[in-house]
Design a protein around this motif. Structure first.
Motif, PDB file in Angstrom:
ATOM      1  N   ARG A  52       1.630 -10.843  22.790  1.00 62.00           N
ATOM      2  CA  ARG A  52       2.656  -9.915  22.309  1.00 62.00           C
ATOM      3  C   ARG A  52       3.131 -10.292  20.912  1.00 62.00           C
ATOM      4  O   ARG A  52       3.328  -9.415  20.052  1.00 62.00           O
ATOM      5  N   GLU A  53       3.346 -11.577  20.640  1.00 66.09           N
ATOM      6  CA  GLU A  53       3.767 -12.004  19.302  1.00 66.09           C
ATOM      7  C   GLU A  53       2.710 -11.675  18.267  1.00 66.09           C
ATOM      8  O   GLU A  53       3.017 -11.247  17.148  1.00 66.09           O
ATOM      9  N   GLN A  54       1.466 -11.867  18.640  1.00 63.83           N
ATOM     10  CA  GLN A  54       0.379 -11.600  17.698  1.00 63.83           C
ATOM     11  C   GLN A  54       0.329 -10.109  17.353  1.00 63.83           C
ATOM     12  O   GLN A  54       0.127  -9.735  16.189  1.00 63.83           O
ATOM     13  N   ARG A  55       0.512  -9.250  18.364  1.00 63.81           N
ATOM     14  CA  ARG A  55       0.513  -7.804  18.112  1.00 63.81           C
ATOM     15  C   ARG A  55       1.668  -7.412  17.198  1.00 63.81           C
ATOM     16  O   ARG A  55       1.509  -6.554  16.318  1.00 63.81           O
ATOM     17  N   ALA A  56       2.845  -8.012  17.381  1.00 61.86           N
ATOM     18  CA  ALA A  56       3.989  -7.714  16.530  1.00 61.86           C
ATOM     19  C   ALA A  56       3.715  -8.131  15.084  1.00 61.86           C
ATOM     20  O   ALA A  56       4.060  -7.405  14.136  1.00 61.86           O
ATOM     21  N   LYS A  57       3.089  -9.291  14.910  1.00 59.53           N
ATOM     22  CA  LYS A  57       2.772  -9.744  13.540  1.00 59.53           C
ATOM     23  C   LYS A  57       1.765  -8.813  12.890  1.00 59.53           C
ATOM     24  O   LYS A  57       1.889  -8.481  11.699  1.00 59.53           O
ATOM     25  N   ASP A  58       0.774  -8.395  13.646  1.00 53.64           N
ATOM     26  CA  ASP A  58      -0.223  -7.480  13.083  1.00 53.64           C
ATOM     27  C   ASP A  58       0.421  -6.153  12.673  1.00 53.64           C
ATOM     28  O   ASP A  58       0.087  -5.592  11.620  1.00 53.64           O
ATOM     29  N   GLU A  59       1.332  -5.639  13.451  1.00 52.66           N
ATOM     30  CA  GLU A  59       1.996  -4.387  13.120  1.00 52.66           C
ATOM     31  C   GLU A  59       2.843  -4.544  11.863  1.00 52.66           C
ATOM     32  O   GLU A  59       2.892  -3.661  11.000  1.00 52.66           O
ATOM     33  N   HIS A  60       3.523  -5.697  11.717  1.00 50.49           N
ATOM     34  CA  HIS A  60       4.333  -5.951  10.524  1.00 50.49           C
ATOM     35  C   HIS A  60       3.459  -6.012   9.271  1.00 50.49           C
ATOM     36  O   HIS A  60       3.808  -5.434   8.221  1.00 50.49           O
ATOM     37  N   LEU A  61       2.318  -6.702   9.363  1.00 52.09           N
ATOM     38  CA  LEU A  61       1.419  -6.781   8.208  1.00 52.09           C
ATOM     39  C   LEU A  61       0.863  -5.413   7.841  1.00 52.09           C
ATOM     40  O   LEU A  61       0.694  -5.099   6.653  1.00 52.09           O
ATOM     41  N   ARG A  62       0.589  -4.570   8.861  1.00 52.86           N
ATOM     42  CA  ARG A  62       0.076  -3.236   8.557  1.00 52.86           C
ATOM     43  C   ARG A  62       1.105  -2.408   7.803  1.00 52.86           C
ATOM     44  O   ARG A  62       0.770  -1.700   6.845  1.00 52.86           O
ATOM     45  N   LYS A  63       2.349  -2.488   8.219  1.00 55.45           N
ATOM     46  CA  LYS A  63       3.399  -1.749   7.524  1.00 55.45           C
ATOM     47  C   LYS A  63       3.593  -2.253   6.111  1.00 55.45           C
ATOM     48  O   LYS A  63       3.807  -1.462   5.162  1.00 55.45           O
ATOM     49  N   GLU A  64       3.555  -3.557   5.892  1.00 51.80           N
ATOM     50  CA  GLU A  64       3.705  -4.113   4.542  1.00 51.80           C
ATOM     51  C   GLU A  64       2.566  -3.664   3.643  1.00 51.80           C
ATOM     52  O   GLU A  64       2.770  -3.346   2.468  1.00 51.80           O
ATOM     53  N   ALA A  65       1.342  -3.623   4.185  1.00 53.34           N
ATOM     54  CA  ALA A  65       0.200  -3.176   3.381  1.00 53.34           C
ATOM     55  C   ALA A  65       0.360  -1.721   2.967  1.00 53.34           C
ATOM     56  O   ALA A  65       0.081  -1.343   1.826  1.00 53.34           O
ATOM     57  N   ALA A  66       0.838  -0.882   3.892  1.00 54.26           N
ATOM     58  CA  ALA A  66       1.047   0.518   3.558  1.00 54.26           C
ATOM     59  C   ALA A  66       2.143   0.682   2.514  1.00 54.26           C
ATOM     60  O   ALA A  66       2.038   1.518   1.598  1.00 54.26           O
ATOM     61  N   LYS A  67       3.191  -0.117   2.606  1.00 56.75           N
ATOM     62  CA  LYS A  67       4.281  -0.049   1.628  1.00 56.75           C
ATOM     63  C   LYS A  67       3.803  -0.473   0.246  1.00 56.75           C
ATOM     64  O   LYS A  67       4.122   0.154  -0.778  1.00 56.75           O
ATOM     65  N   ASN A  68       3.026  -1.530   0.169  1.00 55.85           N
ATOM     66  CA  ASN A  68       2.498  -1.991  -1.121  1.00 55.85           C
ATOM     67  C   ASN A  68       1.563  -0.953  -1.726  1.00 55.85           C
ATOM     68  O   ASN A  68       1.535  -0.755  -2.943  1.00 55.85           O
ATOM     69  N   GLU A  69       0.763  -0.302  -0.887  1.00 56.78           N
ATOM     70  CA  GLU A  69      -0.132   0.739  -1.380  1.00 56.78           C
ATOM     71  C   GLU A  69       0.660   1.885  -2.008  1.00 56.78           C
ATOM     72  O   GLU A  69       0.292   2.397  -3.078  1.00 56.78           O
ATOM     73  N   GLN A  70       1.763   2.278  -1.364  1.00 56.31           N
ATOM     74  CA  GLN A  70       2.588   3.346  -1.914  1.00 56.31           C
ATOM     75  C   GLN A  70       3.231   2.919  -3.226  1.00 56.31           C
ATOM     76  O   GLN A  70       3.321   3.703  -4.181  1.00 56.31           O
ATOM     77  N   ARG A  71       3.690   1.694  -3.314  1.00 55.08           N
ATOM     78  CA  ARG A  71       4.267   1.192  -4.568  1.00 55.08           C
ATOM     79  C   ARG A  71       3.240   1.212  -5.694  1.00 55.08           C
ATOM     80  O   ARG A  71       3.536   1.572  -6.832  1.00 55.08           O
ATOM     81  N   TRP A  72       2.053   0.830  -5.351  1.00 52.37           N
ATOM     82  CA  TRP A  72       1.004   0.758  -6.373  1.00 52.37           C
ATOM     83  C   TRP A  72       0.719   2.145  -6.960  1.00 52.37           C
ATOM     84  O   TRP A  72       0.636   2.315  -8.177  1.00 52.37           O
ATOM     85  N   ARG A  73       0.629   3.131  -6.096  1.00 57.49           N
ATOM     86  CA  ARG A  73       0.369   4.487  -6.583  1.00 57.49           C
ATOM     87  C   ARG A  73       1.530   5.024  -7.405  1.00 57.49           C
ATOM     88  O   ARG A  73       1.329   5.707  -8.413  1.00 57.49           O
TER      89      ARG A  73
END
Length: 838
Positions: A52-73
């Motif tokens: 469960r902890e691993q799944r939560a960390k993966d979800e957090h990293l996915r959201k951060e990657a999407a946020k950085n992608e939006q900032r970049w554009r």
């Protein structure tokens, strides 16, 4: 060349997690053989928690990657705008220098600018000082802000820069020049940067090429055809031709917001305190914005989110009057956009007071000196007002507070006569409002006289030539008046003074017939008043005839075909009349002259059945008079049938009659005969078995025979006969005959055959024995027999017991005889048999 897209954030933890999972799995596998069940459950829970902890960390990293992608554009687009601003400033400075700038220097500068345009602004410390020397030597000092790093939040950084620029008082047009030197790292190579201030780009095109000026104008107009990707380049024509490389491309998104729609409900006029709904809506793909409702000439301003919202004013006051418009705002790519203003809607607030209700008690006419109440009421939420009662054609005027008030006139006089109306007034928000006038009520003042009483003696019908008295009276304090007796449909009219008078008609004639009423008149305060009409009394002059008498012979019931007489008579002095005999339910009518007549039916039939009455008519003084109807007599035609007889006949001519009736042997035939005395021709007989009809046969000479070919036990029971005949389409049934109980017994033929055989055997045996004994005793017998002798017969037979057992019995028959003459046959007389059980 276009800057490279920064790589997605790398997650070291995410790469290492599978290794930790394998180690945990290996440890679990090593511990499994030696662990107990509880240890296994503990290890499984730890593993589930780890997953469960691993799944939560993966979800957090996915959201951060999407946020950085939006900032970049976003940064790519905004930095492209910043480049255009730098180019515009460069072009303005070059045009100001004119021909003073040498061709070589201009060429070098333009090449540098072209490089910046194509590649983007490089890191601090290379080309940036040259730009500063060229364009900022005569401008304002550079703000002391830290350089934008890759790890900084660019939105927060630009907001801080904007505030510092405003504090320093820099013109908005110079903000881009001050911002470029502060970019570092990847931010220095962005093709676009957030532009939070209005900057008009510098033209970089020449000789008809699409430049930034044209782009600015076209973008401001919001033309959808301008949406897409753009790039720019610079070229210079001097002694030598210099052309810069093309810049990186940038995306332009045209945000076009249509004019919102606005609607008002209710429209135009709104009642004070009521509710107003103003709906704003817009059709756009840029959702997530909000509407602002603004009052044109007032302070009202309200904002709601959505592309279709309703602004409600739950309790409208006068401050809400006026016109309103709405505007849609939304944010696209970190920029705010506003739609054009909608059209305006306008409403006015009014206080609508309904027309009051007015009631008068008593209505229309009021007794002089009595009390009158006029009630005014109104249904409104605007309480606290007052009512004014006004006389239309008079001076009366009175005001009372409340939404339902009663104005009283305790002692009404003639001056109060006329019509009245009321009006409601109230004050709302320092404004006075009046309701429409109510409808008018009108009353007149009268001296009320009660309805007189009238009585007739004798009542209703008066014998011609007799006296009639009609009395009129009234109970009132207004004495001194007079009564008038009036015939409704005639010329009779007579007046007498007093409050109780009697009008007499000494000899009534037919002209006096009809209805009469009386009316009381009196004068009060020089005004004449009349009472209502009394009720009417009616009488008619008649010749009274008594009720006739009626007699029926024979009474009650008449046998079909007999004679029936109906006699009608009346005792009256008005002779010379006629009697009419009528039937209640039928068209039979017969008339005969006389005071006592007899109507005859020689042969009564069923059509004569019914109720009959008679009436006497006579003519007196040219008028016809009829007596009341006599009482009714009823003719009932009947057919009396006698009770039939029933009997049984055996085919063999005889049968056994037991205690309960005749007995028939099973298998033999028998007949049941039904007969009756002759009364009416024809008819039929019904044979009833155990209470139900089983067979019907027509009567022949008033009898019939029901034949049963073979008796069986089902035929055993009670039989009876009913005779039925039809006379003048009516069917009649006779009473049921007496019951005939028929019993069926079993046949004795088999038993009789066996008994005969046994009997013959019993007879033959003694005879044989007798002859044998005779032969033996022949030698001892005497030649001559004496006068007295005894004959003894021994009979051997079968004795039948009651219980069915067969035993051997001996019957000794002793015969005493007296022989008067010599006999050879040895017959014996007077046989006595005694039977004894052996």
């Amino acid at each position: 060349m276009a800057p490279k897209k920064p790589p997605a954030p790398q997650s070291t933890q995410h790469d290492e997690q599978p290794v930790e999972g394998e180690e945990a799995t290996n440890r679990l596998a090593e511990a499994t053989p030696s662990s107990s069940a509880s240890d296994m459950e503990h290890v499984c829970s730890i593993l589930q928690s780890f997953i469960r902890e691993q799944r939560a960390k993966d979800e957090h990293l996915r959201k951060e990657a999407a946020k950085n992608e939006q900032r970049w554009r976003t940064m790519q687009h905004q930095f492209g705008l910043l480049q255009a601003e730098v180019q515009r400033r460069d072009a303005e400075r070059s045009q100001a220098s004119g021909e003073q700038v040498e061709a070589s220097e201009l060429s070098q500068t333009q090449i540098l600018r072209s490089t910046l345009t194509a590649r983007g602004v490089q890191r601090r410390g290379t080309e940036t000082p040259l730009l500063q020397q060229q364009f900022t030597s005569a401008m304002w000092p550079t703000p002391k802000m830290p350089v934008l790093k890759d790890s900084d939040d660019i939105e927060h950084y630009l907001t801080t820069f904007e505030r510092m620029a405003q504090a320093a008082g820099w013109p908005v047009e110079s903000w881009a020049i001050h911002l470029v030197p502060l970019l570092d790292g990847e931010c220095g190579r962005l093709p676009g940067l957030p532009l939070y201030w209005p900057v008009k780009p510098t033209a970089v095109g020449r000789r008809g090429e699409v430049g930034a000026e044209n782009l600015w104008e076209r973008t401001e107009k919001g033309l959808g055809v301008d949406q897409g990707q753009y790039s720019c380049g610079y070229s210079y024509q001097g002694k030598s031709s210099i052309t810069s490389p093309r810049s990186s491309s940038t995306d332009i998104t045209v945000v076009t917001l249509p004019i919102p729609r606005i609607s008002l409900r209710p429209i135009k006029e709104v009642a004070w305190g009521g509710k107003v709904d103003i709906t704003c809506s817009v059709e756009t793909q840029f959702t997530g914005g909000s509407f602002t409702l603004i009052q044109n000439s007032g302070s009202f301003r309200e904002t709601k989110s959505g592309i279709s919202v309703t602004f409600s004013l739950p309790k409208v006051d006068f401050v809400h009057e006026g016109s309103y418009y709405c505007q849609y705002q939304t944010r696209v790519s970190c920029r705010d956009f506003s739609s054009p203003q909608s059209s305006s809607v306008q409403f006015s607030v009014k206080v609508t007071l309904p027309a009051p209700s007015i009631f008068l008690c008593p209505t229309k006419e009021v007794i002089w000196g009595g009390k009158v109440d006029i009630t005014c009421s109104v249904q409104t939420q605007l309480t606290g007002g007052s009512f004014t009662l006004i006389q239309n054609s008079g001076s009366f005027r009175e005001t009372k507070s409340g939404t339902s008030v009663t104005f009283s006139l305790p002692k009404v006089d003639f001056v109060h006569e006329g019509s009245y109306y009321c009006q409601y007034q109230t004050r709302v928000s320092s404004r006075d409002f009046s309701s429409p006038r109510s409808s008018s009520v009108q009353f007149s003042v009268i001296v009320s006289l009660p309805t007189p009483s009238i009585s007739l003696h004798p009542t209703k019908e008066v014998t011609w030539g007799e006296k009639v008295d009609i009395t009129c009276s009234v109970e009132t304090k207004f004495t001194g008046g007079s009564f008038t007796l009036i015939q409704n449909s005639g010329s009779f009219r007579e007046t007498k003074s007093g409050t109780s008078v009697t009008f007499s008609l000494p000899k009534v004639d037919f002209v006096h017939e009809g209805s009469y009423y009386c009316q009381y008149q009196t004068s009060v305060s020089r005004r004449d008043f009349s009472s209502p009409h009394s009720r009417s009394v009616h009488f008619s002059a008649v010749v009274t005839l008594p009720t006739p008498s009626i007699f029926l012979s024979p009474t009650k019931e008449a046998t079909w075909g007999e004679k029936v007489d109906i006699t009608c008579s009346v005792e009256t002095k008005f002779t010379g009349g006629t009697f009419t005999l009528m039937k209640h339910s039928g068209s039979y009518t017969e008339i005969k002259n006389g005071n006592s007549v007899t109507f005859s039916f020689p042969k009564v039939d069923f059509v004569h059945e019914g109720f009959y009455y008679c009436q006497y008519q006579t003519r007196v003084s040219g008028r016809d008079f009829s007596s009341p109807y006599s009482s009714s007599v009823n003719i009932s035609v009947i057919v009396n049938l006698l009770e039939p007889k029933i009997s049984l006949r055996h085919i063999g001519g005889w049968f056994y009659w037991g205690h309960e009736g005749p007995e028939v042997t099973r298998g033999q035939s028998f007949s049941i005969i039904c007969s009756t005395k002759p009364q009416y021709p024809g008819g039929s007989f019904h044979l009833e078995f155990s209470g139900s009809r089983t067979r019907t046969q027509s009567a022949v000479d008033h009898s019939t025979t029901f034949f049963f070919p073979e008796a069986d036990f089902v035929h055993q029971g009670n039989y009876s006969c009913v005779y039925e005949v039809t006379v003048s389409p009516h069917t009649f049934n006779s009473p049921t005959s007496e019951l005939l109980a028929v019993s069926v017994k079993a046949s004795l033929a088999p038993f009789i055959g066996s008994g005969v055989a046994a009997g013959l055997l019993l007879i033959l045996v003694p005879i044989i024995i007798y002859f044998m004994n005779r032969c033996k005793e022949k030698t001892y017998q005497m030649a001559m027999m004496t006068d007295d002798g005894h004959c003894l017969d021994n009979v051997y037979g079968i004795y039948a017991m009651v219980n069915g057992d067969n035993e051997d019995v001996h019957m000794n028959a002793e015969t005493a005889f007296t022989q008067t003459e010599e006999k050879d046959d040895g017959n014996c007389n007077n046989v006595y048999a005694n039977t004894e059980k052996q």
